[in-house]
Design an enzyme around this catalytic site. Structure first.
Site, mmCIF file in Angstrom:
data_model
loop_
_atom_site.group_PDB
_atom_site.id
_atom_site.type_symbol
_atom_site.label_atom_id
_atom_site.label_comp_id
_atom_site.label_asym_id
_atom_site.label_seq_id
_atom_site.Cartn_x
_atom_site.Cartn_y
_atom_site.Cartn_z
ATOM 1 N N THR A 13 -4.242 5.474 3.018
ATOM 2 C CA THR A 13 -2.948 6.050 2.641
ATOM 3 C C THR A 13 -2.991 6.707 1.276
ATOM 4 O O THR A 13 -2.196 7.603 0.985
ATOM 5 C CB THR A 13 -1.863 4.947 2.699
ATOM 6 O OG1 THR A 13 -2.004 4.215 3.915
ATOM 7 C CG2 THR A 13 -0.468 5.526 2.650
ATOM 8 N N LYS A 25 0.833 -1.213 0.000
ATOM 9 C CA LYS A 25 0.000 0.000 0.000
ATOM 10 C C LYS A 25 0.865 1.260 0.000
ATOM 11 O O LYS A 25 0.457 2.294 -0.540
ATOM 12 C CB LYS A 25 -0.989 -0.019 1.163
ATOM 13 C CG LYS A 25 -0.415 0.105 2.564
ATOM 14 C CD LYS A 25 -0.258 1.548 3.029
ATOM 15 C CE LYS A 25 0.359 1.630 4.380
ATOM 16 N NZ LYS A 25 0.598 3.030 4.824
HETATM 17 O O1 LIG Z 1 2.541 8.075 6.356
HETATM 18 P P1 LIG Z 1 2.497 6.712 5.713
HETATM 19 O O2 LIG Z 1 2.240 6.769 4.233
HETATM 20 O O3 LIG Z 1 3.713 5.895 6.076
HETATM 21 O O4 LIG Z 1 1.234 5.937 6.311
HETATM 22 C C1 LIG Z 1 1.158 5.781 7.702
HETATM 23 C C2 LIG Z 1 0.425 4.496 8.024
HETATM 24 O O5 LIG Z 1 1.063 3.381 7.440
HETATM 25 C C3 LIG Z 1 -1.018 4.557 7.608
HETATM 26 O O6 LIG Z 1 -1.672 3.343 7.928
#
Ligand SMILES: O=P(O)(O)OC[C@H](O)CO
Ligand SMILES: NC(=O)c1ccc[n+]([C@@H]2O[C@H](COP(=O)([O-])OP(=O)(O)OC[C@H]3O[C@@H](n4cnc5c(N)ncnc54)[C@H](O)[C@@H]3O)[C@@H](O)[C@H]2O)c1
Length: 324
Positions: free
Chosen positions: A240, A183
Site C-alpha cells: 500500500t 497500514k
Molecule cells: O486502496 P487501499 O489503500 O485501500 O488499499 C487496498 C488494499 O487494502 C491493499 O491491500
C-alpha cells in the site's frame, strides 16, 4: 454452497469473483445501479469497471436474500460495518470480516463490532496485500485468514482458497486487524512524501519507522509480532505504501502536492480508509501510551493544521533515540 458477500464496492466485488470460481455467489450492494449493472451487464460499473463478472454472481439489494448463504464475506468500509450488520437479520453463520479500520467513537476493531452485532456468529478476519483489481484479474495473491478457532479457520480458508488466491491461517485476529487498519494511515504518509518529491529514501524510512509504530501499537493491544510481520501487516504495508493503486497512498500524494485533504476526499467515490482511521488510531495509541509520531503527522496534515514541510521537518528533528 452459496457464498454471500455483503458490500458491492471494489473489494466485495473482487471477492465475489474469487468465490464464483467454484460456488454460487450472492452479492449485496447498497446501490441499485451496482445491483442492476451486475445482474444485467455482468459488471460493477461503479466500483470495479472493466472487469467481466462471473455468471455465478447474482446481486441483490436485500440483505434478507443472503439468509441461505453458508458463509458471509463482510466487506463495507469500516465506518459503516456496525450499521450494516445492524440491518442483517441475526445469524449464527460465519462472518469473514474484510474491512480495514478502527471504528470512530468506540475505537473498536471490526471483530469487536461484529461480535456485538451478531453474538452467535463465528468471526474470522481476511486481510493482506490485495488490490481488488489484481485479485479480480486472477493475479496471484496471498492473505491472512485469522480465526480464534483454528479448525473453523481452516474450513473457511479451504472454502475461499483458489489456485491464485492463497489464504494463510492464523489465530491472531487482533494482529490481522491492526495490521490492515494501521497500514492505511502509514500509506497516506508515504504518499505525502512521494507527492512532495522527497524521494525513495524518505519513503523507505517511513515504511520502516511506520512498521515500528504498527508493531508497538499492535503488541500493546495483544497482537502477536509474527502476525504484524506477516501478510496482513508488513506485507500489506509494503504494497500500500508503494503504489498509486492504493487510494490511501494516492490521497497522500495529493496532500503532498499541496491540495487540501477535505477537497481530495470530496472528489472521490471510493474510500480512503486511512483518512477515517487516522484520528481514531491516534486516540487509541494515546490510550495505551504508545508513541506514533508518523500517525500524529498524518493527523496534523489531514486536519490542515500544519504545512507538509514543517511536519516532515518535525519528524526529522525529533530527539535522537534508539531505533528499536
Ligand atoms: O486502496 P487501499 O489503500 O485501500 O488499499 C487496498 C488494499 O487494502 C491493499 O491491500
Ligand atoms: N479496494 C481494494 O483494493 C481493497 C482491498 C482489500 C480491502 N479493502 C477494504 O474493503 C473495504 C471496502 O472497501 P472497497 O474498496 O470495496 O470500497 P470502494 O471504495 O470500492 O466503494 C465504496 C463503498 O462504500 C460504500 N458506501 C459509500 N457510502 C456509504 C454509506 N453512507 N453507507 C454505507 N456504505 C457506503 C459503497 O456502497 C461502496 O460499497 C474497506 O475497508 C477497504 O479497506 C479494499
Amino acid at each position: 454452497m452459496t457464498i454471500g458477500v455483503i458490500g458491492g464496492g471494489a473489494w466485495g466485488t473482487a471477492l465475489a469473483q474469487v468465490a464464483a470460481e467454484t460456488e454460487e455467489v450472492l452479492l449485496w450492494a447498497r446501490e441499485s445501479d451496482v445491483v442492476d449493472g451486475i445482474n444485467r451487464a455482468r459488471e460493477n460499473i461503479v466500483f470495479l469497471p472493466g472487469v467481466p463478472l462471473s455468471p455465478a454472481i447474482r446481486a441483490t439489494a436485500s440483505l434478507a436474500d443472503l439468509a441461505s448463504c453458508s458463509i458471509l464475506l463482510v466487506v463495507p468500509p469500516a465506518q459503516y460495518l456496525r450499521a450494516l450488520l445492524g440491518e442483517l437479520p441475526q445469524t449464527d453463520r460465519p462472518l469473514i470480516l474484510c474491512s480495514k479500520g478502527l471504528e470512530a467513537g468506540t475505537r473498536k476493531l471490526m471483530s469487536e463490532v461484529a461480535a456485538e452485532a451478531h453474538p452467535d456468529a463465528p468471526i474470522a478476519v481476511l486481510s493482506g496485500p490485495t488490490f481488488a483489481h489484481e485479485v479480480a484479474a486472477r493475479l496471484p495473491a496471498a492473505v491472512t485468514l485469522a480465526c480464534r478457532d483454528e479448525a473453523r479457520g481452516r474450513l473457511l480458508a479451504e472454502a475461499i482458497a483458489r489456485p491464485f488466491f492463497r489464504p494463510y491461517l492464523s489465530t491472531d485476529v487482533i494482529g490481522a486487524e491492526i495490521g490492515g487498519a494501521v497500514k492505511n494511515v502509514l500509506a497516506i504518509a508515504c504518499g505525502i512524501v512521494e507527492g512532495r518529491g522527497l524521494g525513495q529514501n524518505a519513503r523507505a524510512a517511513l515504511i520502516s519507522r511506520g512498521f515500528a509504530e504498527m508493531t508497538r501499537f499492535g503488541l500493546a493491544k495483544g497482537a502477536r509480532a509474527e502476525t504484524l510481520a506477516g501478510l496482513s501487516g508488513l506485507g500489506d504495508l509494503v504494497l500500500t505504501c508503494s503504489s498509486v493503486s492504493s487510494r490511501n497512498f494516492s490521497l497522500g500524494v495529493g496532500i503532498g502536492q499541496g491540495r487540501a485533504a477535505a477537497d481530495l476526499l470530496a472528489d472521490r467515490k471510493s474510500v480512503a480508509e486511512g483518512a477515517f482511521t487516522a484520528p481514531v488510531l491516534q486516540q487509541a495509541a494515546r490510550e495505551v501510551g504508545v508513541d506514533m509520531p508518523v500517525v500524529d503527522a498524518v493527523c496534523a496534515l489531514l486536519g490542515g493544521e500544519a504545512a507538509v514541510d514543517d511536519v516532515i521537518g518535525g519528524l526529522l528533528s525529533r530527539p535522537i533515540r534508539a531505533e528499536a
